[in-house]
Design an enzyme around this catalytic site. Structure first.
Site, short mmCIF file in Angstrom:
data_model
loop_
_atom_site.label_atom_id
_atom_site.label_comp_id
_atom_site.label_asym_id
_atom_site.label_seq_id
_atom_site.Cartn_x
_atom_site.Cartn_y
_atom_site.Cartn_z
N GLY A 12 -18.79 -16.43 -76.72
CA GLY A 12 -19.71 -15.62 -75.93
C GLY A 12 -19.10 -14.33 -75.40
N ARG A 33 -10.44 -23.90 -73.74
CA ARG A 33 -10.17 -25.33 -73.95
C ARG A 33 -9.96 -25.66 -75.42
NH1 ARG A 33 -15.48 -27.64 -71.39
NH2 ARG A 33 -16.15 -25.77 -72.49
N VAL A 58 -10.53 -24.95 -66.75
CA VAL A 58 -10.39 -24.35 -65.40
C VAL A 58 -10.61 -25.37 -64.29
CG1 VAL A 58 -10.94 -21.97 -66.07
CG2 VAL A 58 -12.79 -23.51 -65.35
N ASN A 84 -14.15 -15.19 -66.52
CA ASN A 84 -15.36 -15.26 -67.33
C ASN A 84 -15.85 -16.70 -67.54
OD1 ASN A 84 -17.26 -14.46 -69.68
ND2 ASN A 84 -15.77 -15.85 -70.63
N SER A 137 -23.82 -13.11 -62.39
CA SER A 137 -25.07 -13.27 -63.14
C SER A 137 -26.20 -12.67 -62.31
CB SER A 137 -25.36 -14.77 -63.35
OG SER A 137 -26.66 -14.96 -63.87
N TYR A 150 -27.29 -23.80 -60.39
CA TYR A 150 -26.65 -22.72 -61.17
C TYR A 150 -26.70 -21.42 -60.37
CZ TYR A 150 -25.64 -19.25 -64.68
OH TYR A 150 -25.08 -18.19 -65.34
N PRO A 180 -24.46 -10.22 -65.67
CA PRO A 180 -25.40 -10.11 -66.79
C PRO A 180 -26.68 -10.90 -66.55
CG PRO A 180 -23.23 -10.96 -67.48
CD PRO A 180 -23.33 -11.08 -66.00
N LEU A 182 -30.05 -11.95 -69.22
CA LEU A 182 -30.15 -12.80 -70.41
C LEU A 182 -29.27 -12.28 -71.54
CD1 LEU A 182 -33.96 -13.16 -70.01
CD2 LEU A 182 -32.45 -15.15 -70.25
C1 8X3 Z 1 -27.39 -16.22 -67.13
C2 8X3 Z 1 -28.69 -15.57 -66.96
O1 8X3 Z 1 -31.19 -15.79 -66.53
O2 8X3 Z 1 -30.09 -17.80 -67.24
O3 8X3 Z 1 -26.59 -16.24 -66.03
O4 8X3 Z 1 -29.72 -16.96 -65.05
S1 8X3 Z 1 -29.96 -16.59 -66.42
#
Ligand code: 8X3
Length: 250
Positions: A12, A33, A58, A84, A137, A150, A180, A182
């Protein structure tokens, strides 16, 4: 030649960043990993710049510390740390979420970032220079339905980035975040536990960001003059207006 340590470097955004920075003359410490992917990448990039690899998860603070401590010159002075490594696990309402998923996201995205930073920061502090870029994000800026933990982990990254910048300011250390939206990587495949049909749908009907787009932004951040710190930068694809507003061609 500056040395960059990148976590999550085998896929990625991390992978695109490793290749881009190597092509632009940075020595690279690749962390991940997957030892096979690390070795392949080392072989590929060593033709261009000095490359070292460190295999650790990590989440394992002892491995993080011992692996980074094992670095020998010229890799033992890290000029730039790119935190990252991170991912999403599940996309469920809070009452249906899995504790294992929550642990994974907090352990990798938040605690893992701290474990790596904890080892690198003292050497930057002692040298009174360095740069840290945390990959946040859009989920660290806003919370979306079912994003709960998340989004919480990425909000933590946002707050920790600011805290690092405040506390490390006396030592001339630049700290910033790239956030970032999407990005078409294996992110959704991991989030949906290998359900590629569901993962593919996330990126259908519009042009998502590609990992290279974020690598380009990171290259920009690490090539600014010493007095310029890219403190906080959010990047979305044109079709995305927020975490919940996305224009798809229907
Ligand atoms: C990734 C973007 O839109 O899935 O961090 O939160 S989102």
């Amino acid at each position: 030649m500056k040395t960059v340590l990148i976590t999550g470097a085998t896929s990625g955004i991390g992978l695109a960043t490793a290749i881009t920075l190597a092509e632009n003359g940075f020595a690279i410490v690749l962390c991940g990993r997957n030892t096979i992917k690390l070795a392949e990448l080392k072989e590929e990039l060593s033709a261009v710049v000095p490359v070292e690899t460190l295999a650790f998860d990590v989440r394992d603070k002892d491995m993080v510390a011992s692996q980074i401590a094992s670095l020998k010159a010229p890799f033992n002075e890290i000029d730039i740390l790119i935190n990252n490594a991170g991912n999403a696990h599940g996309l469920d309402p809070i009452d249906k979420g899995s504790i294992d998923d929550w642990d994974a996201m907090m352990d990798i995205n938040v605690k893992g970032l701290l474990y790596v930073s904890n080892v690198i920061i003292p050497q930057m502090r002692d040298r009174k220079r360095g740069q840290i870029i945390n990959i946040g994000s859009t989920a660290g800026k806003e919370v979306y339905p079912n994003g709960n933990v998340y989004c919480g982990s990425k909000h933590a990254v946002d707050a920790i980035t600011t805290g690092m910048r405040l506390d490390l300011n006396p030592y001339n250390i630049r700290v910033g975040a790239v956030n970032p939206g999407l990005v078409e990587t294996n992110f959704s495949e991991v989030r949906f536990k290998g359900d590629s049909e569901r993962a593919d749908k996330v990126y259908q009907g519009y042009l998502a960001l590609q990992a290279q787009d974020i690598a380009d932004v990171i290259l920009f951040a690490v090539t600014r003059p010493a007095h310029v710190n890219i403190a906080d930068l959010t990047v979305m694809c044109t079709a995305q207006a927020s975490s919940t507003v996305l224009k798809k061609e229907l």
